[in-house]
Design a protein around this motif. Structure first.
Motif: not given
Lengths: 166, 166
Positions: A10-24, B95-105
């Motif tokens: 995960n650290q490598e994937a996020i370092a390569g592209d910060a967008g990889n950290a954003r998940v729904v 019902v559908a719910v979605e949430g945005d997570l940024d794994l940098h945190g």
């Protein structure tokens, strides 16, 4: 993959592209009985119900119990990841969470009472061979990085979109 | 009991003694695998896991998905109760719910990124024979009284008690 491998990947994937950290993450479903809600998240079924006193069949845990389970499990898993990250040996984690609800809020019997939990307590026991100071260090790191503890502790913007005929 | 009977029974019990409104919900269990958490709430099992990319076996939904399921189900059930309270016919709720997570945190890769959801969206569809204005009225009443929406929207005091050797 192992926890150590997952941290590295995960650290490598996020370092390569910060967008990889954003998940729904998501869930969707419907009310299929008086209080039985059938949901699915990424292929996993989640069923919710209420006890008889709240008009349900008591087949499953209720929404606020799932909220507490979400917090308890997020704590335990964050212990697992941060123990690996900090090089702290950890065999297991025991956890209990309880929350105080005042039903004046839900039933609208007192509009000054909040509908949600007034207070929540986490009892957590990390199990392993390390000196206690290391588990205290771990607990502080976990509490700074646990997604569901953050959800409980801080406001989250929620947008509600209602679908009804115009 | 029916939803209408439950509304009446709870209102009477709370009018008789306000202490009847104060209830404690709980969950307890432990981390039994790399990321598998086994919990129990009032006799109901709740199992939690992570996908492979987060070092799990992907047997069950993960903690943040349970948090979203808690919100989705609480919304649906609160529609059921408040429809009965307001005399609005309601057949079902989708019902559908979605949430945005940024794994940098979570991974501590950027300490300015919050660990929890940055934003959550609820798509909700009440189904029934009433004119849309009544479902808009219902939605507003639900959003003012839904326990888990309150949990998401507002800070909740959380006390963490760590059990380690002194």
């Amino acid at each position: 993959m192992s926890v150590t491998a997952a941290l590295k990947a995960n650290q490598e994937a996020i370092a390569g592209d910060a967008g990889n950290a954003r998940v729904v993450f998501s869930t969707q479903g419907s009310l299929v009985g008086p209080t039985h809600v059938q949901l699915i998240s990424r292929g996993h079924a989640i069923d919710v119900d209420e006890p008889d006193v709240l008009a349900g069949g008591d087949q499953f845990a209720n929404p606020v119990e799932y909220a507490l389970a979400s917090l308890a499990s997020c704590q335990a898993i964050t212990y697992r990841f941060w123990a690996a990250k900090l090089g702290i040996e950890l065999d297991s984690v025991e956890v209990a969470v309880e929350g105080d609800l005042d039903l004046h809020g839900f039933f609208g019997l007192d509009e000054t009472t909040r509908a949600g939990f007034k207070g929540v307590r986490i009892d957590i026991t990390p199990i392993g061979p390390e000196p206690s100071a290391r588990y205290r260090e771990l607990a502080d790191a976990v509490d700074a990085h646990c997604p569901v503890l953050d959800l409980f502790s801080n406001p989250t913007p929620v947008e509600r979109r209602l679908a009804v005929a115009a």
